[in-house]
Design a protein around this motif. Structure first.
Motif, PDB file in Angstrom:
ATOM      1  N   UNK A  68     -41.115 -46.660   7.541  1.00 58.04           N
ATOM      2  CA  UNK A  68     -41.801 -45.509   8.142  1.00 58.04           C
ATOM      3  C   UNK A  68     -42.913 -45.002   7.218  1.00 58.04           C
ATOM      4  N   UNK A  69     -42.636 -44.952   5.920  1.00 57.06           N
ATOM      5  CA  UNK A  69     -43.652 -44.506   4.965  1.00 57.06           C
ATOM      6  C   UNK A  69     -44.860 -45.437   4.973  1.00 57.06           C
ATOM      7  N   UNK A  70     -44.627 -46.723   5.141  1.00 64.48           N
ATOM      8  CA  UNK A  70     -45.721 -47.689   5.197  1.00 64.48           C
ATOM      9  C   UNK A  70     -46.625 -47.449   6.402  1.00 64.48           C
ATOM     10  N   UNK A  71     -46.072 -46.842   7.455  1.00 68.61           N
ATOM     11  CA  UNK A  71     -46.863 -46.500   8.644  1.00 68.61           C
ATOM     12  C   UNK A  71     -47.545 -45.144   8.508  1.00 68.61           C
ATOM     13  N   UNK A  72     -47.247 -44.405   7.449  1.00 68.76           N
ATOM     14  CA  UNK A  72     -47.793 -43.068   7.259  1.00 68.76           C
ATOM     15  C   UNK A  72     -47.039 -42.003   8.032  1.00 68.76           C
ATOM     16  N   UNK A  73     -45.781 -42.239   8.324  1.00 70.87           N
ATOM     17  CA  UNK A  73     -44.969 -41.310   9.120  1.00 70.87           C
ATOM     18  C   UNK A  73     -44.580 -40.075   8.321  1.00 70.87           C
ATOM     19  N   UNK A  74     -44.418 -38.972   9.047  1.00 73.44           N
ATOM     20  CA  UNK A  74     -43.908 -37.726   8.473  1.00 73.44           C
ATOM     21  C   UNK A  74     -42.412 -37.559   8.734  1.00 73.44           C
ATOM     22  N   UNK A  75     -41.921 -38.229   9.777  1.00 71.43           N
ATOM     23  CA  UNK A  75     -40.523 -38.065  10.174  1.00 71.43           C
ATOM     24  C   UNK A  75     -40.070 -39.272  10.980  1.00 71.43           C
ATOM     25  N   UNK A  76     -38.759 -39.331  11.183  1.00 65.94           N
ATOM     26  CA  UNK A  76     -38.164 -40.330  12.064  1.00 65.94           C
ATOM     27  C   UNK A  76     -37.285 -39.575  13.047  1.00 65.94           C
ATOM     28  N   UNK A  77     -37.512 -39.802  14.327  1.00 70.45           N
ATOM     29  CA  UNK A  77     -36.704 -39.164  15.368  1.00 70.45           C
ATOM     30  C   UNK A  77     -35.831 -40.222  16.037  1.00 70.45           C
ATOM     31  N   UNK A  78     -34.812 -39.765  16.725  1.00 76.90           N
ATOM     32  CA  UNK A  78     -33.886 -40.641  17.472  1.00 76.90           C
ATOM     33  C   UNK A  78     -33.172 -41.640  16.569  1.00 76.90           C
ATOM     34  N   UNK A  79     -32.758 -41.220  15.380  1.00 77.42           N
ATOM     35  CA  UNK A  79     -32.033 -42.117  14.488  1.00 77.42           C
ATOM     36  C   UNK A  79     -30.754 -42.602  15.163  1.00 77.42           C
ATOM     37  N   UNK A  80     -30.526 -43.894  15.072  1.00 81.49           N
ATOM     38  CA  UNK A  80     -29.308 -44.504  15.595  1.00 81.49           C
ATOM     39  C   UNK A  80     -28.795 -45.509  14.570  1.00 81.49           C
ATOM     40  N   UNK A  81     -27.495 -45.768  14.618  1.00 83.27           N
ATOM     41  CA  UNK A  81     -26.862 -46.780  13.775  1.00 83.27           C
ATOM     42  C   UNK A  81     -26.148 -47.775  14.672  1.00 83.27           C
ATOM     43  N   UNK A  82     -26.094 -49.009  14.220  1.00 81.20           N
ATOM     44  CA  UNK A  82     -25.275 -50.033  14.873  1.00 81.20           C
ATOM     45  C   UNK A  82     -24.692 -50.903  13.764  1.00 81.20           C
ATOM     46  N   UNK A  83     -23.523 -51.455  14.023  1.00 77.78           N
ATOM     47  CA  UNK A  83     -22.927 -52.355  13.045  1.00 77.78           C
ATOM     48  C   UNK A  83     -22.180 -53.455  13.776  1.00 77.78           C
ATOM     49  N   UNK A  84     -22.023 -54.559  13.071  1.00 77.51           N
ATOM     50  CA  UNK A  84     -21.278 -55.673  13.644  1.00 77.51           C
ATOM     51  C   UNK A  84     -20.671 -56.493  12.525  1.00 77.51           C
ATOM     52  N   UNK A  85     -19.605 -57.168  12.852  1.00 78.62           N
ATOM     53  CA  UNK A  85     -18.965 -58.061  11.894  1.00 78.62           C
ATOM     54  C   UNK A  85     -19.750 -59.365  11.882  1.00 78.62           C
ATOM     55  N   UNK A  86     -20.152 -59.798  10.704  1.00 77.20           N
ATOM     56  CA  UNK A  86     -20.918 -61.028  10.578  1.00 77.20           C
ATOM     57  C   UNK A  86     -19.983 -62.196  10.280  1.00 77.20           C
ATOM     58  N   UNK A  87     -19.004 -61.936   9.427  1.00 72.87           N
ATOM     59  CA  UNK A  87     -17.986 -62.919   9.064  1.00 72.87           C
ATOM     60  C   UNK A  87     -16.807 -62.168   8.471  1.00 72.87           C
ATOM     61  N   UNK A  88     -15.737 -62.856   8.155  1.00 72.42           N
ATOM     62  CA  UNK A  88     -14.569 -62.206   7.569  1.00 72.42           C
ATOM     63  C   UNK A  88     -14.978 -61.456   6.297  1.00 72.42           C
ATOM     64  N   UNK A  89     -14.778 -60.145   6.279  1.00 73.02           N
ATOM     65  CA  UNK A  89     -15.068 -59.352   5.091  1.00 73.02           C
ATOM     66  C   UNK A  89     -16.509 -58.925   4.929  1.00 73.02           C
ATOM     67  N   UNK A  90     -17.373 -59.193   5.907  1.00 73.90           N
ATOM     68  CA  UNK A  90     -18.780 -58.795   5.806  1.00 73.90           C
ATOM     69  C   UNK A  90     -19.231 -58.165   7.112  1.00 73.90           C
ATOM     70  N   UNK A  91     -20.058 -57.133   6.993  1.00 73.69           N
ATOM     71  CA  UNK A  91     -20.552 -56.433   8.174  1.00 73.69           C
ATOM     72  C   UNK A  91     -22.036 -56.152   8.024  1.00 73.69           C
ATOM     73  N   UNK A  92     -22.741 -56.185   9.154  1.00 73.00           N
ATOM     74  CA  UNK A  92     -24.148 -55.813   9.172  1.00 73.00           C
ATOM     75  C   UNK A  92     -24.236 -54.377   9.652  1.00 73.00           C
ATOM     76  N   UNK A  93     -25.123 -53.627   9.040  1.00 72.76           N
ATOM     77  CA  UNK A  93     -25.411 -52.269   9.485  1.00 72.76           C
ATOM     78  C   UNK A  93     -26.915 -52.170   9.679  1.00 72.76           C
ATOM     79  N   UNK A  94     -27.336 -51.615  10.795  1.00 70.52           N
ATOM     80  CA  UNK A  94     -28.750 -51.399  11.056  1.00 70.52           C
ATOM     81  C   UNK A  94     -28.967 -49.933  11.408  1.00 70.52           C
ATOM     82  N   UNK A  95     -30.019 -49.365  10.853  1.00 71.72           N
ATOM     83  CA  UNK A  95     -30.453 -48.008  11.188  1.00 71.72           C
ATOM     84  C   UNK A  95     -31.818 -48.157  11.844  1.00 71.72           C
TER      85      UNK A  95
END
Length: 104
Positions: A68-95
């Protein structure tokens, strides 16, 4: 950087710059993974994984803010999170959210 989960900021008109996101794949070491597996036998919170996902969310948000800073943003709206299991003992998290620039 102001980050909110709402779609708007009352009294703050803005221009949307686009979607921004940050992600990470996190895992625990074998020892903690083994102990966590033992915890599933008796039930209760698996603290090692709670901590892992909390750390993953922080990293993902940090990467999203950099984008967001690279775009020159002042804020981020509508923040959401998602996660998923990638393999045994590892998870992906995306914001992800929408980077915005305040109008004067």
């Amino acid at each position: 950087m102001l980050i909110v989960t709402t779609e708007s900021l009352p009294g703050r008109p803005y221009e949307a710059l686009g979607m921004v996101k940050g992600n990470v794949v996190q895992s625990k070491n074998f020892g903690k993974d083994f102990m966590s597996a033992m915890k599933t036998l008796v039930g209760g919170e698996v603290v090692a994984y709670t901590e892992m996902l909390s750390e993953a969310r922080q990293i993902a948000v940090g990467r999203m803010v950099k984008e967001a800073e690279a775009l020159g943003a002042d804020a981020i709206v509508c923040l959401r999170f998602a996660s998923s299991s990638v393999m045994q003992g590892a998870a992906e998290c995306i914001a992800y959210g929408t980077a915005v620039k305040f109008l004067q």
